[in-house]
Design an enzyme around this catalytic site. Structure first.
Site, mmCIF file in Angstrom:
data_model
loop_
_atom_site.group_PDB
_atom_site.id
_atom_site.type_symbol
_atom_site.label_atom_id
_atom_site.label_comp_id
_atom_site.label_asym_id
_atom_site.label_seq_id
_atom_site.Cartn_x
_atom_site.Cartn_y
_atom_site.Cartn_z
ATOM 1 N N HIS A 124 4.190 0.051 -6.573
ATOM 2 C CA HIS A 124 4.462 -0.363 -5.191
ATOM 3 C C HIS A 124 3.233 -0.136 -4.314
ATOM 4 O O HIS A 124 2.862 -1.010 -3.516
ATOM 5 C CB HIS A 124 5.659 0.420 -4.647
ATOM 6 C CG HIS A 124 5.899 0.265 -3.183
ATOM 7 N ND1 HIS A 124 6.841 -0.609 -2.668
ATOM 8 C CD2 HIS A 124 5.315 0.871 -2.106
ATOM 9 C CE1 HIS A 124 6.819 -0.530 -1.343
ATOM 10 N NE2 HIS A 124 5.910 0.359 -0.979
ATOM 11 N N GLU A 125 2.597 1.019 -4.461
ATOM 12 C CA GLU A 125 1.413 1.313 -3.649
ATOM 13 C C GLU A 125 0.240 0.410 -4.033
ATOM 14 O O GLU A 125 -0.533 -0.021 -3.172
ATOM 15 C CB GLU A 125 1.022 2.785 -3.793
ATOM 16 C CG GLU A 125 2.091 3.764 -3.323
ATOM 17 C CD GLU A 125 2.555 3.479 -1.903
ATOM 18 O OE1 GLU A 125 1.748 3.006 -1.089
ATOM 19 O OE2 GLU A 125 3.740 3.729 -1.608
ATOM 20 N N HIS A 156 0.601 -2.809 -2.242
ATOM 21 C CA HIS A 156 0.069 -2.760 -0.878
ATOM 22 C C HIS A 156 -1.440 -2.994 -0.879
ATOM 23 O O HIS A 156 -1.977 -3.691 -0.018
ATOM 24 C CB HIS A 156 0.362 -1.395 -0.249
ATOM 25 C CG HIS A 156 1.726 -1.274 0.333
ATOM 26 N ND1 HIS A 156 2.259 -2.195 1.208
ATOM 27 C CD2 HIS A 156 2.685 -0.312 0.177
ATOM 28 C CE1 HIS A 156 3.475 -1.824 1.577
ATOM 29 N NE2 HIS A 156 3.752 -0.683 0.965
ATOM 30 N N GLU A 192 6.870 -3.963 3.327
ATOM 31 C CA GLU A 192 7.550 -3.124 2.344
ATOM 32 C C GLU A 192 8.363 -3.967 1.364
ATOM 33 O O GLU A 192 8.349 -3.714 0.153
ATOM 34 C CB GLU A 192 8.456 -2.106 3.042
ATOM 35 C CG GLU A 192 7.713 -0.998 3.770
ATOM 36 C CD GLU A 192 6.796 -0.196 2.856
ATOM 37 O OE1 GLU A 192 7.165 0.069 1.701
ATOM 38 O OE2 GLU A 192 5.694 0.154 3.318
#
Length: 303
Positions: free
Chosen positions: A130-131, A134, A201
């Site tokens: 997930h990071e 980003h 997100e």
């Protein structure tokens, strides 16, 4: 769609900032406001990552000090087509993680020790993916810009109130207008900033699931992290302006989406990941069984 929404929200934030500068000092005020914003963004672009990592006392690790974590990040970065980011550990019991950096070539992933101690290897991989999403989407830069603009709007609003109260006759909007700007402009900027964060997100969840290949592991990780919000994150409480950077806001256990939340409702995020898993034929009847990190051996230098 999320990219278009982000672009429109950024445009709205910029228009709000320029309009506020114009109301304070006309065309000259607008130009001065843009110069100030550019200077603030220049500093944020080059120094915000180091500032926030230092703020949380993050310690950089490598393949010698945290071999399993480092290897995991390296493997996921390769799958995502990204350069290897720097990897940091934050000695904090509350499980969480964030990414920072002005671009993929100068990025960092920071994870709390609580994340490694409480989640399974698959769940940690989902959070790291997930990071990395980003970073791949350059959300770290987008959120830095929006946070800087939101701060600049608040600064201008305070200046407008001072100017309006000190010279009511000559100020373009007068005392009442100044008070209104002082209240409404920062509120509007915060709402736009939070809307951008929520949009990014959802997109990072989707892309992160693709990078890790396991949407349900990320869904399970989100549930575990959200369930640990009764614990206090002292550093985050001292620096609430950084709360939007984490995978789940470390300062709020609230479950509802609203204009003032920096993150989407965790239940909605989990439901979206479940739909993605179902489309992939990976739906599980229950979350993965909790297992020790790395088969019982900790990955970090804290144990």
């Amino acid at each position: 769609m999320n990219y278009a929404k982000t672009a429109m929200l950024l445009a709205a934030m910029t228009a709000l900032f320029m309009g506020l500068g114009f109301l304070i000092g006309g065309s000259t005020g607008m130009v001065i406001a843009l110069v100030v914003a550019a200077a603030m963004n220049f500093w944020s672009y080059w120094g915000s990552d180091r500032a926030v990592l230092s703020m949380y006392g993050a310690q950089e690790v490598d393949q010698n000090s945290a071999p399993e974590l480092y290897a995991m990040v390296q493997g996921l970065a390769e799958r995502a087509g990204l350069p290897m980011p720097r990897v940091y550990l934050i000695h904090e019991d509350q499980p969480n993680a964030f990414a920072t950096g002005r671009n993929p070539e100068n990025a960092a992933v920071a994870v709390n020790t609580g994340l490694l101690n409480r989640l399974t290897r698959e769940e940690v991989a989902g959070v790291v993916a997930h990071e990395l999403a980003h970073i791949k989407n350059r959300d770290t830069l987008t959120m830095t810009v929006t946070a800087t603009l939101a701060g600049a709007v608040s600064m201008l609003a305070n200046f407008a109130a001072f100017a309006g109260s000190s010279n009511d006759n000559r100020h373009p909007v007068g005392l009442i207008g100044s008070i209104a700007m002082m209240i409404l402009a920062p509120l509007a900027a915060s709402i736009v900033q939070m809307a951008i964060s929520r949009s990014r997100e959802y997109e990072a969840d989707r892309l992160g699931a693709e990078i890790s290949g396991n949407p349900m592991a990320l869904a399970s990780a989100l549930a575990r992290i959200a369930g640990a919000h009764e614990e206090v994150n002292v550093t985050a409480e001292r620096n609430p302006q950084t709360a939007h950077m984490f995978i789940i806001n470390p300062l709020s256990g609230q479950r509802m989406d609203n204009l003032f939340s920096t993150h989407p409702d965790t239940g909605n995020r989990i439901a979206a990941l479940q739909q993605l898993a179902a489309a992939w034929g990976q739906m599980q009847s229950a979350p993965p069984q909790r297992m020790p990190w790395g088969g019982g051996r900790r990955a970090g230098p804290w144990g």
